[in-house]
Design an enzyme around this catalytic site. Structure first.
Site, mmCIF file in Angstrom:
data_model
loop_
_atom_site.group_PDB
_atom_site.id
_atom_site.type_symbol
_atom_site.label_atom_id
_atom_site.label_comp_id
_atom_site.label_asym_id
_atom_site.label_seq_id
_atom_site.Cartn_x
_atom_site.Cartn_y
_atom_site.Cartn_z
ATOM 1 N N TYR A 56 0.815 -1.224 0.000
ATOM 2 C CA TYR A 56 0.000 0.000 0.000
ATOM 3 C C TYR A 56 0.845 1.268 0.000
ATOM 4 O O TYR A 56 0.435 2.286 -0.576
ATOM 5 C CB TYR A 56 -1.006 -0.020 1.166
ATOM 6 C CG TYR A 56 -2.117 -0.995 0.879
ATOM 7 C CD1 TYR A 56 -3.087 -0.703 -0.075
ATOM 8 C CD2 TYR A 56 -2.166 -2.238 1.499
ATOM 9 C CE1 TYR A 56 -4.083 -1.608 -0.396
ATOM 10 C CE2 TYR A 56 -3.158 -3.158 1.187
ATOM 11 C CZ TYR A 56 -4.117 -2.835 0.237
ATOM 12 O OH TYR A 56 -5.101 -3.736 -0.088
ATOM 13 N N GLN A 93 -15.182 1.796 -6.608
ATOM 14 C CA GLN A 93 -14.449 0.718 -5.934
ATOM 15 C C GLN A 93 -12.976 1.084 -5.830
ATOM 16 O O GLN A 93 -12.188 0.359 -5.244
ATOM 17 C CB GLN A 93 -14.567 -0.576 -6.748
ATOM 18 C CG GLN A 93 -15.991 -1.070 -6.894
ATOM 19 C CD GLN A 93 -16.058 -2.145 -7.979
ATOM 20 O OE1 GLN A 93 -15.865 -3.330 -7.718
ATOM 21 N NE2 GLN A 93 -16.336 -1.744 -9.190
ATOM 22 N N HIS A 111 -14.642 0.799 -1.171
ATOM 23 C CA HIS A 111 -13.513 -0.051 -0.765
ATOM 24 C C HIS A 111 -12.434 0.726 -0.014
ATOM 25 O O HIS A 111 -11.312 0.250 0.130
ATOM 26 C CB HIS A 111 -12.906 -0.750 -1.992
ATOM 27 C CG HIS A 111 -13.793 -1.824 -2.559
ATOM 28 N ND1 HIS A 111 -13.628 -2.362 -3.816
ATOM 29 C CD2 HIS A 111 -14.856 -2.480 -2.019
ATOM 30 C CE1 HIS A 111 -14.558 -3.289 -4.029
ATOM 31 N NE2 HIS A 111 -15.321 -3.374 -2.967
ATOM 32 N N THR A 172 -15.283 -1.791 -14.711
ATOM 33 C CA THR A 172 -15.233 -2.827 -13.657
ATOM 34 C C THR A 172 -15.498 -4.199 -14.254
ATOM 35 O O THR A 172 -16.301 -4.345 -15.175
ATOM 36 C CB THR A 172 -16.178 -2.487 -12.475
ATOM 37 O OG1 THR A 172 -16.082 -3.508 -11.497
ATOM 38 C CG2 THR A 172 -17.615 -2.320 -12.911
ATOM 39 N N SER A 173 -14.785 -5.196 -13.714
ATOM 40 C CA SER A 173 -14.814 -6.527 -14.324
ATOM 41 C C SER A 173 -16.000 -7.372 -13.863
ATOM 42 O O SER A 173 -16.288 -8.394 -14.457
ATOM 43 C CB SER A 173 -13.528 -7.270 -13.965
ATOM 44 O OG SER A 173 -13.441 -7.404 -12.561
ATOM 45 N N ALA A 213 -12.608 4.096 -21.473
ATOM 46 C CA ALA A 213 -13.487 4.978 -20.702
ATOM 47 C C ALA A 213 -13.312 6.441 -21.100
ATOM 48 O O ALA A 213 -14.288 7.196 -21.148
ATOM 49 C CB ALA A 213 -13.203 4.805 -19.205
HETATM 50 P P1 OAD Z 1 -10.573 -5.159 -12.321
HETATM 51 O O1 OAD Z 1 -9.095 -5.026 -12.451
HETATM 52 O O2 OAD Z 1 -11.142 -6.452 -11.877
HETATM 53 O O3 OAD Z 1 -11.249 -4.847 -13.727
HETATM 54 C C1 OAD Z 1 -10.939 -3.728 -14.489
HETATM 55 C C2 OAD Z 1 -11.936 -3.682 -15.636
HETATM 56 O O4 OAD Z 1 -11.682 -2.479 -16.366
HETATM 57 C C3 OAD Z 1 -11.842 -4.834 -16.635
HETATM 58 O O5 OAD Z 1 -13.151 -5.318 -16.914
HETATM 59 C C4 OAD Z 1 -11.225 -4.200 -17.878
HETATM 60 O O6 OAD Z 1 -11.719 -4.781 -19.083
HETATM 61 C C5 OAD Z 1 -11.709 -2.771 -17.744
HETATM 62 N N1 OAD Z 1 -10.829 -1.773 -18.367
HETATM 63 C C6 OAD Z 1 -9.474 -1.775 -18.441
HETATM 64 N N2 OAD Z 1 -9.022 -0.653 -19.038
HETATM 65 C C7 OAD Z 1 -10.121 0.074 -19.350
HETATM 66 C C8 OAD Z 1 -10.332 1.346 -19.977
HETATM 67 N N3 OAD Z 1 -9.323 2.089 -20.408
HETATM 68 N N4 OAD Z 1 -11.603 1.777 -20.118
HETATM 69 C C9 OAD Z 1 -12.662 1.026 -19.684
HETATM 70 N N5 OAD Z 1 -12.528 -0.160 -19.077
HETATM 71 C C10 OAD Z 1 -11.283 -0.635 -18.921
HETATM 72 O O7 OAD Z 1 -11.046 -3.958 -11.419
HETATM 73 P P2 OAD Z 1 -12.367 -3.785 -10.554
HETATM 74 O O8 OAD Z 1 -13.550 -4.340 -11.272
HETATM 75 O O9 OAD Z 1 -12.400 -2.380 -10.107
HETATM 76 O O10 OAD Z 1 -11.199 -4.860 -4.422
HETATM 77 O O11 OAD Z 1 -12.033 -4.713 -9.326
HETATM 78 C C11 OAD Z 1 -12.969 -4.814 -8.315
HETATM 79 C C12 OAD Z 1 -12.289 -4.999 -7.008
HETATM 80 O O12 OAD Z 1 -11.434 -6.136 -7.065
HETATM 81 C C13 OAD Z 1 -11.355 -3.880 -6.602
HETATM 82 O O13 OAD Z 1 -11.995 -2.777 -6.011
HETATM 83 C C14 OAD Z 1 -10.476 -4.565 -5.630
HETATM 84 C C15 OAD Z 1 -10.196 -5.810 -6.441
HETATM 85 O O14 OAD Z 1 -9.668 -6.864 -5.856
HETATM 86 C C16 OAD Z 1 -10.674 -4.571 -3.224
HETATM 87 O O15 OAD Z 1 -9.601 -4.003 -3.104
HETATM 88 C C17 OAD Z 1 -11.537 -4.965 -2.092
#
Ligand code: OAD
Length: 230
Positions: A56, A93, A111, A172-173, A213
């Site tokens: 961190y 998040q 988060h 978000t994934s 995005a």
């Molecule tokens: P992820 O890393 O799981 O997913 C990122 C998403 O963004 C994916 O679906 C990519 O396809 C998409 N992506 C990447 N670049 C992009 C761009 N330029 N424009 C649009 N989309 C794009 O991240 P989160 O979904 O945020 O939790 O992950 C959710 C949580 O999992 C996080 O908050 C964290 C993690 O473990 C905790 O820390 C509790």
């Protein structure tokens, strides 16, 4: 005045990717050969606080050394919030501060936040921009929701999701619950997904804005402005 929908936006790591912050699924979810989940749990912190703080501290430094800045997606979203005549809530998040740096105001960090720390004995939360050294600050932990912990302000988030008429999920994934289930909670809303590719939860959305995005979110926000503000 004509109908102005309530808007809730959920953002994830993808919105900060173009600012140079790695997403969680980059590098196959690995950091120095540890899975991210391995360093983002209360158990990891108990077992090896130095390792967890190092993880961190590095992330916090990225925000304080001027190496990352909000991108067009963050900036346009903040502008949209300022102009929108109806209710607007941004749930993120992300633990970075790029939405605030862009000017967003009504933001829930479900988060937690990298630039805050919490005292493990008193629960007191404070702003913190330095490294944490567990030798010197043995009672401080990052104000971050780790795996196995409950996200922040969920009651308020669910209330707003049930009321909203437009729901936007950006970058978000759909891998991590409860955020991955928000589109289903926002069942009254028209639901838009912005992502560079199909996500795990794409089928829960009415419209898909496929691309970065910084390009697709401004397009979607313009589409809402034209429909509801002209
Ligand atoms: P992820 O890393 O799981 O997913 C990122 C998403 O963004 C994916 O679906 C990519 O396809 C998409 N992506 C990447 N670049 C992009 C761009 N330029 N424009 C649009 N989309 C794009 O991240 P989160 O979904 O945020 O939790 O992950 C959710 C949580 O999992 C996080 O908050 C964290 C993690 O473990 C905790 O820390 C509790």
């Amino acid at each position: 005045m004509s109908f102005i929908p309530r808007v809730v936006v959920l953002s994830g790591a993808g919105i900060s990717a173009e600012s140079g912050i790695k997403t969680f699924r980059d590098n196959n979810g690995l950091w120095e050969n540890h899975s991210v989940e391995e360093v983002a749990t209360p158990e990891a912190f108990h077992r090896d606080p130095r390792l967890v703080h190092r993880f961190y501290n590095l992330r916090r430094q990225q925000l304080t050394n001027g190496s990352v800045e909000p991108n067009k997606a963050h900036l346009d979203l903040a502008k949209f919030e300022q102009e929108w005549p109806g209710e607007f809530l941004l749930v993120t998040q992300n633990v970075d501060n790029l939405h605030e740096a862009a000017g967003s105001e009504n933001v829930i960090h479900m988060h937690g936040e990298l630039l805050k720390v919490r005292d493990i004995n008193t629960g007191k939360i404070q702003t913190w921009e330095e490294d944490i050294d567990p030798g010197k600050q043995p009672t401080l932990r990052p104000h971050i929701v780790w795996f196995g912990e409950i996200p922040l302000m969920l009651d308020e988030i669910y209330r707003q999701l049930e009321l909203c008429e437009v729901f936007i999920s950006v970058g978000t994934s759909g891998n991590v619950y409860p955020a991955a289930g928000f589109a289903q909670v926002a069942r009254r809303a028209e639901r838009h997904e912005v992502n560079v590719e199909s996500s795990q939860i794409s089928t829960h959305f009415d419209e898909h804005w496929v691309g970065p995005a910084s390009e697709k979110l401004p397009e979607l926000l313009d589409h809402l402005r034209h429909r509801f503000m002209t």
